[in-house]
Design a protein around this motif. Sequence first.
Motif, PDB file in Angstrom:
ATOM      1  N   ARG A   1      42.375  34.140  27.310  1.00 55.35           N
ATOM      2  CA  ARG A   1      42.825  33.884  28.601  1.00 55.35           C
ATOM      3  C   ARG A   1      43.625  35.012  29.194  1.00 55.35           C
ATOM      4  NH1 ARG A   1      42.401  28.869  31.273  1.00 55.35           N
ATOM      5  NH2 ARG A   1      43.121  29.087  33.333  1.00 55.35           N
ATOM      6  N   ALA A   2      44.531  35.440  28.616  1.00 50.66           N
ATOM      7  CA  ALA A   2      45.395  36.701  29.127  1.00 50.66           C
ATOM      8  C   ALA A   2      44.400  37.974  28.994  1.00 50.66           C
ATOM      9  CB  ALA A   2      46.356  36.853  27.863  1.00 50.66           C
ATOM     10  N   GLN A   3      43.625  38.197  28.368  1.00 53.95           N
ATOM     11  CA  GLN A   3      42.588  38.999  28.321  1.00 53.95           C
ATOM     12  C   GLN A   3      41.968  39.220  29.418  1.00 53.95           C
ATOM     13  OE1 GLN A   3      39.422  39.651  25.554  1.00 53.95           O
ATOM     14  NE2 GLN A   3      40.317  41.740  24.858  1.00 53.95           N
ATOM     15  N   GLU A   4      41.259  37.937  29.625  1.00 60.84           N
ATOM     16  CA  GLU A   4      40.365  37.786  31.106  1.00 60.84           C
ATOM     17  C   GLU A   4      41.280  38.049  32.358  1.00 60.84           C
ATOM     18  OE1 GLU A   4      37.731  34.168  33.131  1.00 60.84           O
ATOM     19  OE2 GLU A   4      38.464  34.027  30.960  1.00 60.84           O
ATOM     20  N   ASN A   5      42.477  37.583  32.024  1.00 63.98           N
ATOM     21  CA  ASN A   5      43.194  37.461  33.367  1.00 63.98           C
ATOM     22  C   ASN A   5      43.721  39.045  33.536  1.00 63.98           C
ATOM     23  OD1 ASN A   5      43.078  34.815  33.759  1.00 63.98           O
ATOM     24  ND2 ASN A   5      45.243  34.351  33.551  1.00 63.98           N
ATOM     25  N   ALA A   6      44.032  39.745  32.630  1.00 62.32           N
ATOM     26  CA  ALA A   6      44.131  41.148  32.735  1.00 62.32           C
ATOM     27  C   ALA A   6      43.196  41.936  33.345  1.00 62.32           C
ATOM     28  CB  ALA A   6      44.542  41.799  31.564  1.00 62.32           C
ATOM     29  N   LEU A   7      42.023  41.639  32.616  1.00 64.68           N
ATOM     30  CA  LEU A   7      40.928  42.341  33.086  1.00 64.68           C
ATOM     31  C   LEU A   7      40.402  42.205  34.654  1.00 64.68           C
ATOM     32  CD1 LEU A   7      38.529  42.100  30.215  1.00 64.68           C
ATOM     33  CD2 LEU A   7      39.409  43.957  30.987  1.00 64.68           C
ATOM     34  N   LYS A   8      40.536  40.845  35.123  1.00 65.39           N
ATOM     35  CA  LYS A   8      40.383  40.540  36.483  1.00 65.39           C
ATOM     36  C   LYS A   8      41.445  41.158  37.419  1.00 65.39           C
ATOM     37  CE  LYS A   8      38.720  35.872  35.847  1.00 65.39           C
ATOM     38  NZ  LYS A   8      38.908  34.309  35.997  1.00 65.39           N
ATOM     39  N   LEU A   9      42.611  41.385  37.116  1.00 69.98           N
ATOM     40  CA  LEU A   9      43.669  41.903  37.678  1.00 69.98           C
ATOM     41  C   LEU A   9      43.376  43.456  37.690  1.00 69.98           C
ATOM     42  CD1 LEU A   9      46.186  41.127  39.288  1.00 69.98           C
ATOM     43  CD2 LEU A   9      47.504  41.580  37.329  1.00 69.98           C
ATOM     44  N   THR A  10      43.082  43.763  36.768  1.00 72.51           N
ATOM     45  CA  THR A  10      42.799  45.303  36.688  1.00 72.51           C
ATOM     46  C   THR A  10      41.504  45.882  37.524  1.00 72.51           C
ATOM     47  OG1 THR A  10      43.777  45.555  34.411  1.00 72.51           O
ATOM     48  CG2 THR A  10      42.720  47.385  35.266  1.00 72.51           C
TER      49      THR A  10
ATOM     50  N   ALA B   1      37.231  38.678  47.637  1.00 77.11           N
ATOM     51  CA  ALA B   1      38.627  37.781  47.452  1.00 77.11           C
ATOM     52  C   ALA B   1      39.230  38.130  46.063  1.00 77.11           C
ATOM     53  CB  ALA B   1      38.001  36.456  47.366  1.00 77.11           C
ATOM     54  N   PRO B   2      40.568  37.771  46.297  1.00 83.15           N
ATOM     55  CA  PRO B   2      41.470  38.165  45.047  1.00 83.15           C
ATOM     56  C   PRO B   2      41.222  37.133  44.046  1.00 83.15           C
ATOM     57  CG  PRO B   2      42.858  38.137  47.017  1.00 83.15           C
ATOM     58  CD  PRO B   2      41.491  37.838  47.424  1.00 83.15           C
ATOM     59  N   PRO B   3      41.430  37.471  42.731  1.00 80.48           N
ATOM     60  CA  PRO B   3      40.864  36.544  41.500  1.00 80.48           C
ATOM     61  C   PRO B   3      41.786  35.414  41.521  1.00 80.48           C
ATOM     62  CG  PRO B   3      42.030  38.513  40.702  1.00 80.48           C
ATOM     63  CD  PRO B   3      41.857  38.777  42.300  1.00 80.48           C
TER      64      PRO B   3
ATOM     65  N   PHE C   1      48.023  45.868  49.803  1.00 81.34           N
ATOM     66  CA  PHE C   1      48.810  46.448  48.845  1.00 81.34           C
ATOM     67  C   PHE C   1      49.942  47.271  49.415  1.00 81.34           C
ATOM     68  CE2 PHE C   1      44.606  46.205  47.060  1.00 81.34           C
ATOM     69  CZ  PHE C   1      44.672  45.651  45.644  1.00 81.34           C
ATOM     70  N   PRO C   2      51.137  47.429  48.416  1.00 78.81           N
ATOM     71  CA  PRO C   2      51.278  46.635  47.070  1.00 78.81           C
ATOM     72  C   PRO C   2      51.709  45.420  46.940  1.00 78.81           C
ATOM     73  CG  PRO C   2      53.422  47.940  47.988  1.00 78.81           C
ATOM     74  CD  PRO C   2      52.336  47.959  48.871  1.00 78.81           C
ATOM     75  N   TYR C   3      51.861  44.549  48.249  1.00 84.05           N
ATOM     76  CA  TYR C   3      52.328  43.394  47.958  1.00 84.05           C
ATOM     77  C   TYR C   3      51.343  42.378  47.189  1.00 84.05           C
ATOM     78  CZ  TYR C   3      55.617  45.379  51.375  1.00 84.05           C
ATOM     79  OH  TYR C   3      56.804  46.139  51.976  1.00 84.05           O
ATOM     80  N   LEU C   4      50.041  42.687  47.596  1.00 85.86           N
ATOM     81  CA  LEU C   4      49.108  41.893  47.145  1.00 85.86           C
ATOM     82  C   LEU C   4      48.796  42.023  45.538  1.00 85.86           C
ATOM     83  CD1 LEU C   4      46.441  40.108  47.338  1.00 85.86           C
ATOM     84  CD2 LEU C   4      44.978  42.044  47.769  1.00 85.86           C
ATOM     85  N   GLY C   5      49.302  43.240  44.846  1.00 83.44           N
ATOM     86  CA  GLY C   5      49.234  43.492  43.620  1.00 83.44           C
ATOM     87  C   GLY C   5      50.456  42.843  42.683  1.00 83.44           C
ATOM     88  N   TRP C   6      51.543  42.617  43.598  1.00 80.86           N
ATOM     89  CA  TRP C   6      52.645  41.762  42.928  1.00 80.86           C
ATOM     90  C   TRP C   6      52.214  40.195  42.940  1.00 80.86           C
ATOM     91  CZ3 TRP C   6      56.308  45.302  46.464  1.00 80.86           C
ATOM     92  CH2 TRP C   6      56.259  46.599  45.754  1.00 80.86           C
TER      93      TRP C   6
ATOM     94  N   LEU D   1      50.515  35.563  40.235  1.00 82.97           N
ATOM     95  CA  LEU D   1      49.878  34.270  39.954  1.00 82.97           C
ATOM     96  C   LEU D   1      48.820  34.224  38.654  1.00 82.97           C
ATOM     97  CD1 LEU D   1      48.389  34.069  43.757  1.00 82.97           C
ATOM     98  CD2 LEU D   1      50.198  32.701  42.508  1.00 82.97           C
ATOM     99  N   ALA D   2      48.597  35.580  38.113  1.00 82.08           N
ATOM    100  CA  ALA D   2      47.861  35.571  36.886  1.00 82.08           C
ATOM    101  C   ALA D   2      48.882  35.245  35.599  1.00 82.08           C
ATOM    102  CB  ALA D   2      47.576  37.055  36.813  1.00 82.08           C
ATOM    103  N   ALA D   3      49.918  35.492  35.867  1.00 79.31           N
ATOM    104  CA  ALA D   3      50.968  34.995  34.986  1.00 79.31           C
ATOM    105  C   ALA D   3      51.174  33.495  34.953  1.00 79.31           C
ATOM    106  CB  ALA D   3      52.438  35.585  35.130  1.00 79.31           C
TER     107      ALA D   3
END
Length: 539
Positions: free
Chosen positions: A20-29, A40-42, A60-65, A70-72
Amino acid sequence: MDWAMHLSRAPGRQLELFERAQENALKLTAFMVTRDRDTAPPFAPKAFDHRFDHPLWSRFPYLGWQQGFLAAQDWWDAATSPLRGLERRETERTRFMARQALDLVSPSNFPVSNPEIVVETVRTKGRNMVDGSHHLARDILKTLTQRRDPPPEGFRPGKDLACTPGKVVFRNALCELIQYEPTTETVRPEPILIVPAWIMKYYILDLSPQNSLVRFLVSQGFTVFMMSWVNPKADKAGLSLEDYRRDGVLAALDAINEIVPGRRVHAMGYCLGGTMLAIAAATMARDAVDRLATVTLLAAQVDFVEAGELLLFLDESQVAVLEDLMWDQGFLDRPQMTRTFAAIRAEDLIYSRAVRRYFLGREDLPSDIGVWNTDTTRMPARMHGEYLRGLFLENRLSAGRFAVEGRVIALKDIAVPMFVVATETDHIAPWQSVYKAQLFTDGDLTFVLTKGGHNGGILSEPGHPGRHYRISHRPAGAPYAGPDGWIERHDPKDGSWWPEWSSWLAAQSGPPVAPPEIGAVARGLPPLADAPCSYIHQV
């Protein structure tokens, strides 16, 4: 520690969380690298989370933060989902604590990472921060001194709120009884008694004229009586649940029977008042006392197994701490209760409010329900201990172990028709818990599920925009059908549930008669004062 120990023994769950952590990190990256405006954002905020509503959160950059947070949040939701061998309550507590920690570090809480704060600071040249500092200093001082601000102009109880005309016709050391003046030429012969919770002032049901349930009932041709509870101090520490039943509900019924003799009463209880009404009704049924025409429960629980997130704060250890605290001061004080309720919805009631006041420099906009929400009451030590231990912790009422006057009562003995209302997003009395009144009673029962929360769903006056409700009827003796799938089986109806209840009450009542007099002078119950009288103003 319990959660971590069980997780350490579950390699399958560990692998799932790693994936799940790997999947979320890949989606975010992938999203951050491509920055495709059409994609649409993941991750999306939860429906009740309004911290990221400002339009600049989509840039951005607010969307990234935002997406990182939300991923966490998504990962921790998965990490604190039910785990084999771990008690459900411990799972929920771990999820609650994880949510509290995440809410604390949300990017919406900090001036640099919240675009709304940045824009406001530029626009006002920093004035918002100066105003926010003043708000913070004032709030700290209020917290330390426990000083309460007077109600703002236009929201004063007795003048702008709780202003339906009536008279106080009975008073004892525990409650006052208000009888409201009729506005129709005839009324239904059976009066209505409203039993509010004593954790709050009664006027949640008589707020502004446009959303007053009391005013609505009076306009529909009912004689309405309202109980107003005393705000107890240390000298009333010994009040018990039995005192609230005997000197509260039964005393009010006695007074009503003096004013309207020979009439059965439509009794309605809200929240904790509904629980007490259910106890009183079951006791009268056990003793073959025929005083009630119907029983209505609004957002009230008779079973506490699924009592929502308040159960996170209750076990033997925590109840013991509360009992010691209340024994020392004689009551549970107002701030101690409001902080508990605020923690359940911390993202809105704590952090979003703090951002508005301290970083945006905005005062809280006054509202009728906001003024009422700050006007809480104390809870006597003995009564609240009995309530927490006997009802919440040990669930004696639905388990058939709750005794009144030395004998056990049973909810299934209540034979009069019942009308039970729950609200969809209630975090104090979840609708599935309120629904279980159908499991522990056998009589004719109408169940309504209305849009809104614990208070907002009940305040659903006709004409309120965006409201809907679902309704079902269970005849006496019908088999029990659980809440699973209930919503899918019952289509929503647009509008307010109030007219449904009024029509139901009318169907359970006799033909209209002339209104009774206010009070009963000949029987020693003359009007004592204009409503709302004195107990509502106690602080």
